[in-house]
Scaffold this motif. Structure first.
Motif, PDB file in Angstrom:
ATOM      1  N   ASN A 154       0.836  -1.220   0.000  1.00 31.49           N
ATOM      2  CA  ASN A 154       0.000   0.000   0.000  1.00 31.49           C
ATOM      3  C   ASN A 154       0.859   1.253   0.000  1.00 31.49           C
ATOM      4  O   ASN A 154       0.474   2.281   0.546  1.00 31.49           O
ATOM      5  CB  ASN A 154      -0.965   0.007   1.200  1.00 31.49           C
ATOM      6  CG  ASN A 154      -2.008   1.117   1.098  1.00 31.49           C
ATOM      7  OD1 ASN A 154      -2.252   1.665   0.016  1.00 31.49           O
ATOM      8  ND2 ASN A 154      -2.621   1.462   2.219  1.00 31.49           N
ATOM      9  N   ILE A 199       2.556  -2.618 -14.914  1.00 37.06           N
ATOM     10  CA  ILE A 199       2.747  -2.310 -13.487  1.00 37.06           C
ATOM     11  C   ILE A 199       2.578  -3.560 -12.629  1.00 37.06           C
ATOM     12  O   ILE A 199       3.143  -3.657 -11.536  1.00 37.06           O
ATOM     13  CB  ILE A 199       1.795  -1.196 -13.002  1.00 37.06           C
ATOM     14  CG1 ILE A 199       2.273  -0.685 -11.624  1.00 37.06           C
ATOM     15  CG2 ILE A 199       0.342  -1.657 -12.984  1.00 37.06           C
ATOM     16  CD1 ILE A 199       1.653   0.596 -11.185  1.00 37.06           C
ATOM     17  N   TYR A 248      -1.807   6.326  -7.866  1.00 31.49           N
ATOM     18  CA  TYR A 248      -1.348   4.955  -8.131  1.00 31.49           C
ATOM     19  C   TYR A 248      -0.601   4.925  -9.464  1.00 31.49           C
ATOM     20  O   TYR A 248      -1.064   5.477 -10.457  1.00 31.49           O
ATOM     21  CB  TYR A 248      -2.554   4.028  -8.206  1.00 31.49           C
ATOM     22  CG  TYR A 248      -2.202   2.547  -8.222  1.00 31.49           C
ATOM     23  CD1 TYR A 248      -2.237   1.789  -7.059  1.00 31.49           C
ATOM     24  CD2 TYR A 248      -1.839   1.907  -9.398  1.00 31.49           C
ATOM     25  CE1 TYR A 248      -1.915   0.440  -7.059  1.00 31.49           C
ATOM     26  CE2 TYR A 248      -1.507   0.549  -9.414  1.00 31.49           C
ATOM     27  CZ  TYR A 248      -1.551  -0.180  -8.231  1.00 31.49           C
ATOM     28  OH  TYR A 248      -1.230  -1.520  -8.240  1.00 31.49           O
ATOM     29  N   CYS A 270      -7.097  11.129  -8.598  1.00 27.23           N
ATOM     30  CA  CYS A 270      -6.481   9.811  -8.790  1.00 27.23           C
ATOM     31  C   CYS A 270      -7.504   8.748  -9.179  1.00 27.23           C
ATOM     32  O   CYS A 270      -7.131   7.638  -9.542  1.00 27.23           O
ATOM     33  CB  CYS A 270      -5.722   9.401  -7.539  1.00 27.23           C
ATOM     34  SG  CYS A 270      -4.306  10.478  -7.199  1.00 27.23           S
ATOM     35  N   ASN A 271      -8.768   9.070  -9.101  1.00 29.14           N
ATOM     36  CA  ASN A 271      -9.800   8.159  -9.598  1.00 29.14           C
ATOM     37  C   ASN A 271     -10.244   8.506 -11.020  1.00 29.14           C
ATOM     38  O   ASN A 271     -11.259   7.993 -11.493  1.00 29.14           O
ATOM     39  CB  ASN A 271     -10.995   8.126  -8.641  1.00 29.14           C
ATOM     40  CG  ASN A 271     -10.913   6.927  -7.696  1.00 29.14           C
ATOM     41  OD1 ASN A 271     -10.366   5.887  -8.070  1.00 29.14           O
ATOM     42  ND2 ASN A 271     -11.443   7.053  -6.500  1.00 29.14           N
ATOM     43  N   ILE A 331       2.175   1.985  -5.401  1.00 33.23           N
ATOM     44  CA  ILE A 331       1.362   0.768  -5.566  1.00 33.23           C
ATOM     45  C   ILE A 331       0.285   0.679  -4.490  1.00 33.23           C
ATOM     46  O   ILE A 331      -0.066  -0.419  -4.050  1.00 33.23           O
ATOM     47  CB  ILE A 331       2.218  -0.515  -5.556  1.00 33.23           C
ATOM     48  CG1 ILE A 331       3.038  -0.599  -4.254  1.00 33.23           C
ATOM     49  CG2 ILE A 331       3.130  -0.586  -6.762  1.00 33.23           C
ATOM     50  CD1 ILE A 331       3.508  -2.011  -3.938  1.00 33.23           C
ATOM     51  N   GLY A 332      -0.266   1.817  -4.099  1.00 29.37           N
ATOM     52  CA  GLY A 332      -1.319   1.801  -3.098  1.00 29.37           C
ATOM     53  C   GLY A 332      -2.171   3.041  -3.204  1.00 29.37           C
ATOM     54  O   GLY A 332      -2.113   3.757  -4.207  1.00 29.37           O
ATOM     55  N   HIS A 333      -2.962   3.263  -2.147  1.00 30.68           N
ATOM     56  CA  HIS A 333      -3.777   4.473  -2.124  1.00 30.68           C
ATOM     57  C   HIS A 333      -2.881   5.704  -2.230  1.00 30.68           C
ATOM     58  O   HIS A 333      -1.824   5.761  -1.601  1.00 30.68           O
ATOM     59  CB  HIS A 333      -4.589   4.524  -0.827  1.00 30.68           C
ATOM     60  CG  HIS A 333      -5.556   5.660  -0.792  1.00 30.68           C
ATOM     61  ND1 HIS A 333      -6.678   5.677  -1.583  1.00 30.68           N
ATOM     62  CD2 HIS A 333      -5.559   6.825  -0.104  1.00 30.68           C
ATOM     63  CE1 HIS A 333      -7.348   6.808  -1.360  1.00 30.68           C
ATOM     64  NE2 HIS A 333      -6.683   7.525  -0.467  1.00 30.68           N
ATOM     65  N   ALA A 334      -3.314   6.674  -3.014  1.00 27.46           N
ATOM     66  CA  ALA A 334      -2.490   7.846  -3.302  1.00 27.46           C
ATOM     67  C   ALA A 334      -1.880   8.459  -2.038  1.00 27.46           C
ATOM     68  O   ALA A 334      -2.618   9.001  -1.205  1.00 27.46           O
ATOM     69  CB  ALA A 334      -3.329   8.885  -4.030  1.00 27.46           C
ATOM     70  N   PRO A 335      -0.552   8.408  -1.867  1.00 30.91           N
ATOM     71  CA  PRO A 335       0.108   8.978  -0.680  1.00 30.91           C
ATOM     72  C   PRO A 335       0.342  10.475  -0.896  1.00 30.91           C
ATOM     73  O   PRO A 335       1.464  10.926  -1.134  1.00 30.91           O
ATOM     74  CB  PRO A 335       1.415   8.185  -0.600  1.00 30.91           C
ATOM     75  CG  PRO A 335       1.726   7.841  -2.029  1.00 30.91           C
ATOM     76  CD  PRO A 335       0.400   7.702  -2.736  1.00 30.91           C
TER      77      PRO A 335
END
Lengths: 302, 302
Positions: free
Chosen positions: A102, A215, A171, A292-293, A194-198
């Motif tokens: 994540n 990816i 991501y 990001c969606n 590779i996870g929820h947008a940090p």
């Protein structure tokens, strides 16, 4: 029944586009992108494609990821370094050293002692942001915890506040590992999200591109068990066979991709449908989408 | 220098907490959680832990994921079914059938023909939402594209609008696969989110819990190559050895966890630090965090 609804939606969307607005569309976002006219797709220049060939997997299958590098005005200091590193074949024989669930997959020289090639120059932290574009921000959204707003500019997810804008950690985005500031990183250590947008990393680290193919060869690697997801042993690292700019590969080996222009009517309809799903599975549209969606559709060039 | 700053921050935070407000904290969020007093940690009842034992990996290593099921008032119709399915050992011998990158891992009966045990009852779609809590929403955030607001309620990420609230699809959340509405799914087909929060699924599918340990055994599985990430062949599926409620396991085999209460002062400080990182690596605090970027700290029980 579903087919009839979809055909009706096509007629609606077409009429709405001729009037310059985005009508509700009952097609799935992917269907809207697939139906976009050729003129709405933009070829990605081979000099902006970074081709990452990992060593084959245990069954001998090839593992290739392709990264699209950002165009100007984004992050050009680090991207110049990345071109130099690729041309010098600097990454060949390095490895993926860190996979944190994540969060990120990170690669580069595990010893942190491999000399950099000539021509690598520090990029200034001022390049973390750009001047706020006067226009041309698609899927613009002011309801975000992170800034005054966010959206897509020239194909890239950005946040903005005041007179500055910056790319954001969605991501698949690729960034530049660094030590504590004032270091900004050279571009030799790279990571992919590779996870929820940090989003807390935005404006704190340089973003230089995004993974547009393969990816899964990075995101499905075993997670490292040490702090921050580093591997405990050298044997756990995944070797990198080579990293090249596509433009440095022989024409026959060169991958080619195109992306849906974020300035196109097709993208506007796609983004609207990402925020308000009306295809058969959905009962309640979300009413919005964070940047990001709204991933930019990319496909192999035709 | 870093150590000195951290010690100073501890003193600041302590003073602020005694005054009932959240002061800027230069510690990393993880440090704040680790320093929380025992009283701020809540034991998770064994009857709310669903233990998923996949078949061992190629090297013979055990692969266990643990899911925390939601408490009332969330989704209790499906959760009653899940308890029935676990007690009936219905999932033993089923498999992980779908892994779609940046989306979900899904498991259940690949044939879709295995009879369900007695006592499985359809849950009404009205259980997708709950009445808006009158108070007690932590890390409350109105700047969201998705609703009137979002935050954490009784330890769970929620969105809300009008007089309703609902759990949201953050990384690691577990939901109930279904066919087209009016079907709502039984709970026999479950999925876990392994990518950027797919918030368009909120209110359209039942969420029933979250993975609190071992998610890497799900998120690092090979991606399926068919549509929606389904595997092409049966051999690609990962067998499920057994799924049990922890309360149905012998005491010696029973895992135990505790989570940081979202109603605690420690959680408030942690959430504030997630939104405004001030630890040494960061130059610019984000100024906010979407609810999926404030994951609830969970640890093995002590």
């Amino acid at each position: 029944m579903i087919a009839i609804l979809a055909a009706f939606a096509l007629v609606q969307a077409s009429a709405a586009q001729s009037q310059g607005r985005v009508a509700p569309d009952a097609r799935a976002p992917g269907e809207i992108a697939a139906a976009a006219p050729a003129a709405d797709w933009v070829s990605i220049d081979a000099s902006n494609l970074l081709v990452v060939d990992l060593a084959p997997d245990a069954a001998g299958r090839a593992r290739r990821a392709v990264i699209e590098l950002m165009p100007a005005p984004f992050a050009q200091g680090w991207i110049a370094n990345i071109r130099t590193l690729a041309s010098a074949r600097w990454w060949d024989g390095t490895s993926v050293n860190r996979v944190q669930d994540n969060y990120v997959v990170q690669w580069g020289d595990a010893t942190e002692k491999k000399p950099l090639p000539a021509g690598i120059r520090p990029a200034p932290a001022t390049q973390y942001t750009i001047a706020l574009p006067p226009a041309g921000i698609a899927a613009r959204e002011a309801r975000t915890p992170y800034a005054a707003g966010e959206g897509l500019y020239r194909g890239w997810p950005i946040g903005f506040a005041g007179d500055r804008a910056w790319p954001v950690h969605c991501y698949g985005m690729v960034g530049v590992g660094r030590n504590l500031a004032p270091d900004t990183g050279s571009g030799a250590e790279l990571y992919a999200v590779i996870g929820h947008a940090p989003r807390h990393l935005d404006r704190n680290i340089a973003l230089v591109g995004r993974v547009i193919a393969g990816i899964e060869h990075l995101s499905s690697l075993p997670r490292g068990t040490e702090a921050l997801g580093f591997y405990k042993t050298a044997a756990e690292r995944t070797p990198i066979a080579r990293i090249r700019l596509a433009s440095d590969l022989p024409a026959a080996e060169r991958p080619a991709f195109e992306s849906l222009s974020t300035d196109s009517a097709s993208f506007r309809a796609y983004a609207e449908a990402r925020a308000n799903r009306r295809d058969a599975f959905f009962n309640v549209p979300a009413g919005g989408a964070d940047v990001c969606n709204v991933p930019v559709p990319v496909r192999p060039a035709r």
